[in-house]
Design an enzyme around this catalytic site. Structure first.
Site: not given
Length: 755
Positions: A516, A695
């Site tokens: 986020c 990631h």
């Protein structure tokens, strides 16, 4: 008049899903405990919308990671490398999203790309030739029934069959047309299942319709929906489009048996004219996307009601809707306690946009010109305090064409820089950030809350920088970074030190999965009052004889990853930011930082949907803005930039025109597809396609990295190739980071020595 929401934020108003999911990854909570958090988030979203008076409330807009990934698993589009792991359904889902390395096997994640022109990233489904597309999941049905338990009848939201087929990656010899019949069958079964559950409306999201479409695309779209709509029964089907207009296929859409058509009146530049010129079918309902789902400024009721009045005058049955999912804005202003009302009265986050929908509904049914509510809104747009700076506006107006040109030309600079830095073949480096461990975050929080002094804060960060530099030297990297321990976010950090920005406390927006971001708000004219990074970079350089990169974020990315102003052009705003970053670049150079990286991770993000608009509406000012940042440096100063998680192949010439000295790309998740484009376009800039995916928690082996490098050398001149991860390392752990970087350096050395 009714109201509709295309989709709602799903990470929780205080990021509850993010924290629960990360606990699940660490095996601190069970599958059931994670599901319980999800249940509460969905319940809150549905009840919030119901209490706000929303008539068409979405379900199945929730996701543990990504809706495109949800759709792929719903229809059995699961590559064998994941299904063969024999994991639970949830763990296999996360393996597709993040990769997996454990007792069951070792697999990379699916590719991840930007979702149209947003800062959200979606997982790119892969389909193999032997894949059997069929309805196998129950998620949309389960969530519809779950909402019914709270007395709420929702409209289930599904990514449409056309968009799914167009955005899948085909790994075999088959193409979209080869799967069309199977996809139609699966969606027909979906409708049948929903019909048996008593669904009244279903929303098929087809954002791909706003792209440039050819006759073949339109023929495929028509075939899909003629067949699907033929079996809809009593279900009303809403075709929802967003992020642009449907100029290529509006008439085709209107002739199909949809009950509702969702059009974007916010980003759809021609939507209003298309409807006015062509009319709208009397047997359908227009879901008008007039409340901006991508920006946080209050809706201008005067402008919006003018659109609604036009539609009413044409006798078009209209539902007032968001322009896209509210996933792209924060939850609510109620979490913000520090911003003054003189600022917040101009904003509307997701929950406040529900209020706007209801107020627009009310105003549209009354004589709104005499309404106090209408005039209060009108007053907000008469002007905002503290947003203009005469000096900034004068400086921006004085920018000359020569300010966008760096001399000498690239080839001459390249020779000068190779002689100056004397780096080995295949120089190794990282993208910038190093792991943001809990102590780093705690130090930043303690300083923000006033629990430690500024000197204590600085000393802690200096210690971390020293450890980071020592670690990089031990690993054997050639060009080092300081680790960015002082930075919370690559945009927010700079915005906090620039004039013209506002910051929130808890206005989080999902970027991907559990990641986020808290975008700054560009409130006014932007300028720099003092150096922002020089002290940290100079200290880091003092610890090593190796080159130390200064790390900055570029003007286009700062703009694209902020909530931008709407009262001046994005070009003017970007040039203001570019001048501020230019000042920082020159200060770094003056302090003997000779390699400076100016990240433009989000360059592709705001590229117009329509190719015909790419240059005139965006690249003609975005590329020069980057050049404005670095055009004043000396020939021996090496300028790097970095880009990630987007399609770059079709704008590769524009990227080369940025005139950087070195560009690093994300490439590992997309199987190095960018290499062909680099070769085809004779890319002049030195380049570092990422050799492994940061990631994913996987640690790539030396042989895996060597295989990747060899693939690169087939398309890239060995004198132009850099070796690096594909992105910053802030989200990774220290152990996996060190192991991965050691393997990266060793792989580069082995190939270097083999020459």
């Amino acid at each position: 008049m009714h109201t509709s929401v295309i989709g709602y934020p799903r990470v929780g108003s205080l990021r509850e899903l993010k924290f629960a999911t990360e606990k699940y990854f660490r095996k601190e909570i069970s599958d059931k405990q994670l599901q319980n958090v999800a249940i509460e988030i969905r319940k809150e979203a549905w009840i919030t919308q119901k209490n706000s008076g929303i008539d068409f409330i979405p379900s199945n807009d929730f996701s543990f990671y990504d809706n495109m990934l949800d759709t792929a698993t719903l229809f059995n589009i699961i590559p064998k490398r994941y299904s063969s792991l024999k994991l639970s359904a949830l763990d296999m889902y996360f393996a597709m999203a993040r990769g997996y390395q454990g007792e069951a096997g070792d697999v990379k994640a699916l590719a991840m790309k930007k979702w149209f022109n947003t800062n959200y990233h979606y997982m790119v489904p892969e389909i193999e030739d032997e894949t059997e597309i069929k309805l196998v999941g129950t998620k949309p049905f389960d969530e519809f029934l779950e909402a019914k338990e709270y007395g709420i009848t929702t409209k289930p939201v599904i990514i449409g069959a056309f968009t799914l087929l167009k955005m899948i990656r085909y790994t075999g010899s088959k193409a979209a047309e080869d799967y069309t019949d199977a996809v139609i069958s699966a969606y027909c079964e979906l409708l049948d299942r929903f019909g048996k559950l008593g669904v009244e409306w279903i929303q098929f999201d087809e954002p791909y319709l706003v792209y440039d479409l050819d006759k073949k695309d339109i023929k495929l779209f028509e075939k899909i929906y003629k067949n699907i709509l033929h079996v809809k029964g009593d279900i009303k089907v809403l075709l929802c489009t967003y992020f642009g207009d449907v100029r290529d296929c509006y008439k085709n859409i209107c002739t199909l048996d949809f009950n509702g058509i969702g059009l974007d009146f916010t980003e759809g530049r021609q939507t209003r004219d298309i409807v006015k010129s062509n009319g709208f079918p009397k047997d359908k309902i227009l879901f008008a996307g007039v409340v901006n789902g991508k920006n946080i400024w209050k809706n201008n009721y005067k402008n919006t009601l003018a659109i609604i009045d036009e539609l009413k005058a044409c006798d078009i049955e209209t539902v007032i809707s968001t322009s896209c999912s509210l996933l792209h804005v924060p939850y609510t202003l109620k979490n913000e306690n520090k911003l003054s009302e003189k600022y917040t009265e101009h904003f509307a986050f997701a929950k406040e946009k529900l209020v706007e929908l209801e107020e627009l509904k009310l105003l549209s049914e009354t004589d709104y010109l005499s309404s106090k509510l209408y005039h209060c809104n009108e007053k907000l747009f008469e002007g905002r305090p503290e947003c203009h700076n005469t000096d900034v506006e004068k400086r921006t107006a004085k920018i000359k064409d020569s300010d966008f040109i760096r001399l000498p030309e690239f080839s001459e600079r390249e020779s000068i820089q190779k002689a100056k830095f004397d780096l080995p073949e295949f120089p190794t480096t990282t993208i910038g950030s190093f792991p943001q461990t809990s102590d780093v975050k705690a130090n930043r929080t303690a300083f923000r809350k006033g629990n430690i002094t500024e000197q204590e804060y600085i000393e802690f960060n200096r210690k971390k920088i020293a450890e980071c530099v020592k670690s990089q030297e031990e690993i054997g990297l050639d060009v080092l970074v300081h680790g960015e321990y002082e930075r919370n976010d690559m945009v927010e950090y700079f915005g906090e030190q620039l004039n013209g920005f506002l910051f929130t406390e808890k206005a989080w927006v999902q970027s991907y999965g559990t990641r986020c971001v808290k975008p700054p708000i560009i409130w006014g004219d932007v300028s720099r009052s003092k150096p922002m990074t020089v002290e940290w970079s100079v200290y880091a350089q003092s610890l090593t004889s190796k080159p130390m990169k200064g790390m900055l974020t570029g003007p286009v990315t700062i703009l694209n990853w902020s909530f931008p102003r709407e009262d001046i052009s994005v070009k003017e705003c970007t040039n203001q930011i570019a001048l501020a970053i230019r000042d920082e670049v020159l200060d770094l150079e003056a302090n003997c930082i000779n390699i400076i990286q100016v990240d433009e991770a989000a360059l592709r993000e705001k590229l117009p949907i329509r190719k015909s608009d790419w240059y005139s509406e965006y690249l003609d000012w975005a590329i020069p803005a980057f050049r404005l940042v670095h055009s004043g440096v000396k020939a021996e100063t090496q300028i790097h930039t970095h880009m990630c998680y987007s399609e770059f192949t079709d704008i590769i010439k524009a990227i080369d025109d940025m005139d950087a000295d070195v560009i690093t790309f994300e490439a590992s998740r997309s199987d190095l597809t960018i290499l062909d484009s680099l070769k085809a376009n004779n890319f002049k800039t030195e380049v570092g396609p990422g050799v492994y995916d940061i990631h994913s928690p996987r640690v790539p082996s030396v042989e895996e990295i060597k295989t990747t490098i060899y693939k690169m050398l087939e398309k890239i001149d060995r004198n132009k190739l850099w070796i690096n991860p594909d992105c910053g390392l802030k989200t990774r752990g220290i152990k996996e980071t060190n192991e991965s970087l050691k393997n990266l350096v060793l792989a580069a050395k082995q190939i270097r020595d083999k020459k």
